[in-house]
Design an enzyme around this catalytic site. Structure first.
Site, short mmCIF file in Angstrom:
data_model
loop_
_atom_site.label_atom_id
_atom_site.label_comp_id
_atom_site.label_asym_id
_atom_site.label_seq_id
_atom_site.Cartn_x
_atom_site.Cartn_y
_atom_site.Cartn_z
N PHE A 1 -17.54 -6.87 51.03
CA PHE A 1 -17.27 -5.47 50.69
C PHE A 1 -15.78 -5.16 50.83
O PHE A 1 -15.18 -4.52 49.96
CB PHE A 1 -18.09 -4.54 51.61
CG PHE A 1 -17.88 -3.08 51.32
CD1 PHE A 1 -18.54 -2.46 50.27
CD2 PHE A 1 -17.03 -2.32 52.11
CE1 PHE A 1 -18.35 -1.12 50.00
CE2 PHE A 1 -16.82 -0.98 51.84
CZ PHE A 1 -17.49 -0.37 50.79
N HIS A 2 -15.18 -5.63 51.92
CA HIS A 2 -13.76 -5.37 52.18
C HIS A 2 -12.88 -6.00 51.10
O HIS A 2 -11.98 -5.34 50.58
CB HIS A 2 -13.41 -5.92 53.57
CG HIS A 2 -11.99 -5.75 53.96
ND1 HIS A 2 -11.33 -4.54 53.90
CD2 HIS A 2 -11.07 -6.62 54.44
CE1 HIS A 2 -10.09 -4.68 54.32
NE2 HIS A 2 -9.90 -5.95 54.65
N HIS A 3 -13.15 -7.24 50.74
CA HIS A 3 -12.30 -7.91 49.76
C HIS A 3 -12.47 -7.35 48.35
O HIS A 3 -11.47 -7.13 47.65
CB HIS A 3 -12.55 -9.42 49.78
CG HIS A 3 -11.94 -10.08 50.97
ND1 HIS A 3 -12.16 -11.40 51.28
CD2 HIS A 3 -11.12 -9.61 51.95
CE1 HIS A 3 -11.49 -11.69 52.38
NE2 HIS A 3 -10.87 -10.63 52.80
N TYR B 1 -14.00 4.73 50.61
CA TYR B 1 -14.07 3.29 50.92
C TYR B 1 -13.65 3.03 52.37
O TYR B 1 -14.32 2.30 53.11
CB TYR B 1 -13.17 2.55 49.93
CG TYR B 1 -12.79 1.14 50.29
CD1 TYR B 1 -13.72 0.11 50.25
CD2 TYR B 1 -11.48 0.83 50.65
CE1 TYR B 1 -13.35 -1.20 50.56
CE2 TYR B 1 -11.11 -0.46 50.96
CZ TYR B 1 -12.05 -1.47 50.92
OH TYR B 1 -11.69 -2.75 51.23
#
Length: 186
Positions: free
Chosen positions: A71-73, A162
């Site tokens: 999710f972060h990348h 986000y």
């Protein structure tokens, strides 16, 4: 490099309210050569694509990446693209805070590759959480600047959504990895 250049440009002006939160806008992300931030933003966007290597390394080791990493990348690439593409004034926050944390993080990783294991892994996660909260706090005034409209507004709104999700994911990661009691070995 992005970290250094961003801080070198922003820090001398950091206390100038009209510079950081300019009511005339386009003082930071203007592409007339007066600001290095549009180019730095683009290079930083490219570095977010490069960070997919972290996930590929996990996969090549035969492990499944955790949801937070994926999710972060993916989110970082999409958000950085939007902030760059739509010349969002608050992009300097993402550039400075995130590049600083990643500089420290990759320095730690480099040390572990050569067999040195610094004990500050949990501190890096804490710093990431602080980065998220500080970044969102400093970005809030941009929502009240009249010229933050259209795609730039939505890019920043998506960024903050986000980042809010990242706060919860990183806090959960921190709790599970650094606060959970480990079973005693017998």
């Amino acid at each position: 490099w992005v970290c250094y250049e961003t801080f070198a440009f922003v820090l001398p002006r950091a206390w100038e309210w009209d510079f950081i939160y300019s009511p005339t806008c386009n003082t930071l992300m203007v592409d007339d050569g007066s600001s290095p931030l549009p180019a730095l933003s683009y290079f930083f966007y490219l570095s977010k694509i490069y960070e997919f290597l972290d996930t590929w390394i996990v996969l090549l080791k035969g492990r499944k990446p955790i949801f937070l990493q994926v999710f972060h990348h993916i989110g970082a690439v999409l958000i950085m693209w939007a902030l760059t593409q739509f010349r969002t004034e608050a992009t300097w926050l993402f550039l400075s805070l995130n590049s600083f944390i990643h500089t420290l993080m990759y320095a730690r990783y480099a040390l572990t590759v050569v067999g040195i294991h610094p004990p500050f892994k949990s501190l890096l996660t804490t710093m990431q959480l602080v980065q998220f909260v500080v970044g969102m706090g400093l970005s809030a005034p941009y929502f009240f600047i009249e010229c933050l409209t259209g795609p730039a507004f939505w890019a920043l709104a998506c960024n903050n959504t986000y980042v809010t999700i990242l706060v919860f994911l990183f806090a959960d990661f921190f709790k599970k990895n650094y606060l959970a009691k480990k079973p005693k070995k017998e």
